[in-house]
Design a protein around this motif. Sequence first.
Motif, short mmCIF file in Angstrom:
data_model
loop_
_atom_site.label_atom_id
_atom_site.label_comp_id
_atom_site.label_asym_id
_atom_site.label_seq_id
_atom_site.Cartn_x
_atom_site.Cartn_y
_atom_site.Cartn_z
N GLU A 131 0.91 -1.11 -0.08
CA GLU A 131 -0.07 0.02 -0.09
C GLU A 131 0.86 1.13 0.14
N ALA A 132 1.97 1.17 0.80
CA ALA A 132 2.93 2.32 0.87
C ALA A 132 3.47 2.90 -0.29
N LEU A 133 4.00 1.76 -1.09
CA LEU A 133 4.65 1.63 -2.44
C LEU A 133 3.58 2.51 -3.56
N ASP A 134 2.35 1.85 -3.43
CA ASP A 134 1.46 2.39 -4.11
C ASP A 134 1.00 3.92 -3.95
N MET A 135 0.98 4.26 -2.75
CA MET A 135 0.61 5.59 -2.41
C MET A 135 1.63 6.57 -2.82
N LEU A 150 18.01 2.93 -7.64
CA LEU A 150 17.03 3.56 -7.64
C LEU A 150 17.62 5.12 -7.89
N SER A 151 16.72 5.96 -8.71
CA SER A 151 17.32 7.56 -8.73
C SER A 151 16.96 8.21 -7.46
N GLY A 152 17.63 9.55 -7.40
CA GLY A 152 17.33 10.31 -6.33
C GLY A 152 15.95 10.52 -6.01
N GLY A 153 15.11 10.96 -6.89
CA GLY A 153 13.78 10.97 -6.76
C GLY A 153 12.91 9.74 -6.16
N GLN A 154 13.30 8.55 -6.75
CA GLN A 154 12.83 7.16 -6.24
C GLN A 154 13.14 7.04 -4.63
N ARG A 155 14.44 7.32 -4.43
CA ARG A 155 14.97 6.98 -3.10
C ARG A 155 14.03 7.89 -2.24
N GLN A 156 13.81 9.24 -2.81
CA GLN A 156 13.14 10.03 -1.60
C GLN A 156 11.54 9.54 -1.50
N ARG A 157 10.97 8.80 -2.37
CA ARG A 157 9.79 8.40 -2.43
C ARG A 157 9.90 7.00 -1.50
N VAL A 158 10.68 6.35 -1.36
CA VAL A 158 10.97 5.18 -0.63
C VAL A 158 10.97 5.71 0.81
N GLY A 159 11.66 6.92 1.21
CA GLY A 159 11.75 7.56 2.25
C GLY A 159 10.14 7.89 2.93
N ILE A 160 9.64 8.58 1.87
CA ILE A 160 8.09 8.96 2.17
C ILE A 160 7.29 7.91 2.51
N ALA A 161 7.59 6.73 1.61
CA ALA A 161 6.55 5.58 1.78
C ALA A 161 6.98 4.75 3.05
N LEU A 192 3.66 14.92 -1.92
CA LEU A 192 3.28 15.51 -0.68
C LEU A 192 1.82 16.23 -0.35
N GLY A 193 1.65 17.05 -1.50
CA GLY A 193 0.20 17.54 -1.27
C GLY A 193 -0.83 16.67 -1.15
N ASP A 194 -0.66 15.47 -2.21
CA ASP A 194 -1.71 14.71 -2.49
C ASP A 194 -1.74 13.75 -1.17
N LEU A 195 -0.83 13.28 -0.43
CA LEU A 195 -0.72 12.62 0.83
C LEU A 195 -1.22 13.34 1.87
N VAL A 196 -1.14 14.80 2.11
CA VAL A 196 -1.82 15.41 3.15
C VAL A 196 -3.12 15.39 2.84
N ARG A 197 -3.67 15.79 1.82
CA ARG A 197 -5.01 15.75 1.50
C ARG A 197 -5.92 14.25 1.49
#
Length: 265
Positions: A131-135, A150-161, A192-197
């Motif tokens: 679920e976290a990966l999907d989000m 992973l790219s830098g942006g993908q790694r940061q998405r993992v941190g968010i997940a 981040l905006g989408d997740l906050v909402r």
Amino acid sequence: MYRVHDLCLSFPDRSAKPLIGRAPRNDVLKNVSFTIEAGSVVGIVGGSGSGKSTLGRAMLRLLEPDTGTISFRGQDITHLSEAELRPLRRKFQMIFQDPMSSLNPRRRVGGIIAGPLRLHGVENVGRRVAEALDMVGLPQNFAQRYPHELSGGQRQRVGIARAIALRPNFILADEIVSGLDVSSQAQVLNLLGDLVRDLGLTLAFISHDLSVVRRLCSDIIVLHNGHIVEQGKTPDLFERPQAAYTRALLDAIPLPDPHQPWHGD
């Protein structure tokens, strides 16, 4: 969500080596007070050495203040022991600036996201990882990859997940787009905006870049030399800044020159 009152924090001055007594201390945070309302997105901005990252770590009790109080959802957490903090830690999470140093290079992405879930005794770990990966917009097969793949942006998405997998109430993001290119920055900010909402999160976003904060945050706190010099709603602060330091930060935002010829393709 958060109430901080008269917060002071200092570190020992490692450059001083007194022959007698304790080393003097450097004051990093000085009588800092503010509130963060549930559901808001608050930018904490300031230049290098302003104390913004120290403030973020104190809010999550990764650092213990000298004086003052920190309340999370009405509970005073200023001097709680680590054992007392542990049940609360799943409710407030942090996304770090450098994902390469905050992600274990020897663990696959799935294991990285699953680690905090197992630590807190969460059930259905595999489903929560998926679920976290999907989000965060990463394919499920990324669970088998290592951070260096992973790219830098993908790694940061993992941190968010990893942060959202615990379904926290509050997330602190510390300079998380500063090392990304403009395109990746925009994607992470939109995420981040989408997740906050979608998740009803409260977010504190630490940055030195006011143009980034303006895009994401509803409120802004401006730090300078450990003091809050200004705080308020984002439109008001940009249109009517009161502090000279805030005006200097706004003046430092690069603006495109309409008269400059473009040499792109």
